[in-house]
Design a protein around this motif. Sequence first.
Motif, mmCIF file in Angstrom:
data_model
loop_
_atom_site.group_PDB
_atom_site.id
_atom_site.type_symbol
_atom_site.label_atom_id
_atom_site.label_comp_id
_atom_site.label_asym_id
_atom_site.label_seq_id
_atom_site.Cartn_x
_atom_site.Cartn_y
_atom_site.Cartn_z
ATOM 1 N N ILE A 75 1.885 7.209 1.215
ATOM 2 C CA ILE A 75 1.315 7.888 2.378
ATOM 3 C C ILE A 75 1.709 7.116 3.630
ATOM 4 O O ILE A 75 1.476 5.917 3.742
ATOM 5 N N LEU A 76 2.314 7.840 4.585
ATOM 6 C CA LEU A 76 2.640 7.265 5.886
ATOM 7 C C LEU A 76 1.766 7.924 6.934
ATOM 8 O O LEU A 76 1.583 9.141 6.927
ATOM 9 N N LEU A 77 1.223 7.129 7.835
ATOM 10 C CA LEU A 77 0.400 7.658 8.910
ATOM 11 C C LEU A 77 1.181 7.595 10.214
ATOM 12 O O LEU A 77 1.917 6.646 10.459
ATOM 13 N N ASP A 78 0.995 8.593 11.061
ATOM 14 C CA ASP A 78 1.629 8.606 12.366
ATOM 15 C C ASP A 78 0.905 7.597 13.260
ATOM 16 O O ASP A 78 -0.317 7.640 13.401
ATOM 17 N N ALA A 79 1.640 6.683 13.862
ATOM 18 C CA ALA A 79 1.047 5.612 14.661
ATOM 19 C C ALA A 79 0.270 6.154 15.856
ATOM 20 O O ALA A 79 -0.838 5.699 16.147
ATOM 21 N N LYS A 80 0.839 7.135 16.568
ATOM 22 C CA LYS A 80 0.162 7.673 17.747
ATOM 23 C C LYS A 80 -1.164 8.327 17.376
ATOM 24 O O LYS A 80 -2.175 8.130 18.039
ATOM 25 N N GLU A 81 -1.151 9.111 16.305
ATOM 26 C CA GLU A 81 -2.382 9.765 15.858
ATOM 27 C C GLU A 81 -3.422 8.754 15.406
ATOM 28 O O GLU A 81 -4.608 8.875 15.719
ATOM 29 N N THR A 82 -2.985 7.746 14.666
ATOM 30 C CA THR A 82 -3.897 6.726 14.165
ATOM 31 C C THR A 82 -4.522 5.943 15.304
ATOM 32 O O THR A 82 -5.738 5.728 15.332
ATOM 33 N N GLY A 87 -7.043 8.022 17.194
ATOM 34 C CA GLY A 87 -8.288 8.101 16.433
ATOM 35 C C GLY A 87 -9.123 6.836 16.567
ATOM 36 O O GLY A 87 -10.350 6.904 16.719
ATOM 37 N N GLU A 124 0.831 -1.204 0.000
ATOM 38 C CA GLU A 124 0.000 0.000 0.000
ATOM 39 C C GLU A 124 0.868 1.258 0.000
ATOM 40 O O GLU A 124 0.573 2.226 -0.707
ATOM 41 N N TYR A 125 1.946 1.246 0.776
ATOM 42 C CA TYR A 125 2.837 2.397 0.813
ATOM 43 C C TYR A 125 3.488 2.631 -0.551
ATOM 44 O O TYR A 125 3.622 3.770 -0.992
ATOM 45 N N THR A 167 0.789 4.342 -2.677
ATOM 46 C CA THR A 167 0.275 5.657 -2.290
ATOM 47 C C THR A 167 1.332 6.605 -1.737
ATOM 48 O O THR A 167 1.120 7.814 -1.740
#
Length: 87
Positions: free
Chosen positions: A70-77, A80, A64-65, A68
């Motif tokens: 796109i990397l997501l921040d683990a803490k924010e994810t 959420g 997927e990376y 795309t």
Amino acid sequence: MPQIRPITDLRNTNEISDACHAVKEPIFITKNGYGDLVVMSIETYEQIAETQLMDNAIAEAEEEYEKTAILLDAKETLAGIRRRHFG
């Protein structure tokens, strides 16, 4: 070091069971000198299956990376997810 045993050893199921639990890895069974079966404890099987699931999830995330970038921040994810599912 993997254990390799002849198929005739399967006659003594208690011994094979004890060996599977003692070494915590698959035991390879041969027939006429060639690999035929793999025998293992349920615990070993579940560990291998769990590792395979984890490897598949990592491969999927890497794929997927690559598509795309796109990397997501683990803490924010995780924050959420907690808000959404645990109020």
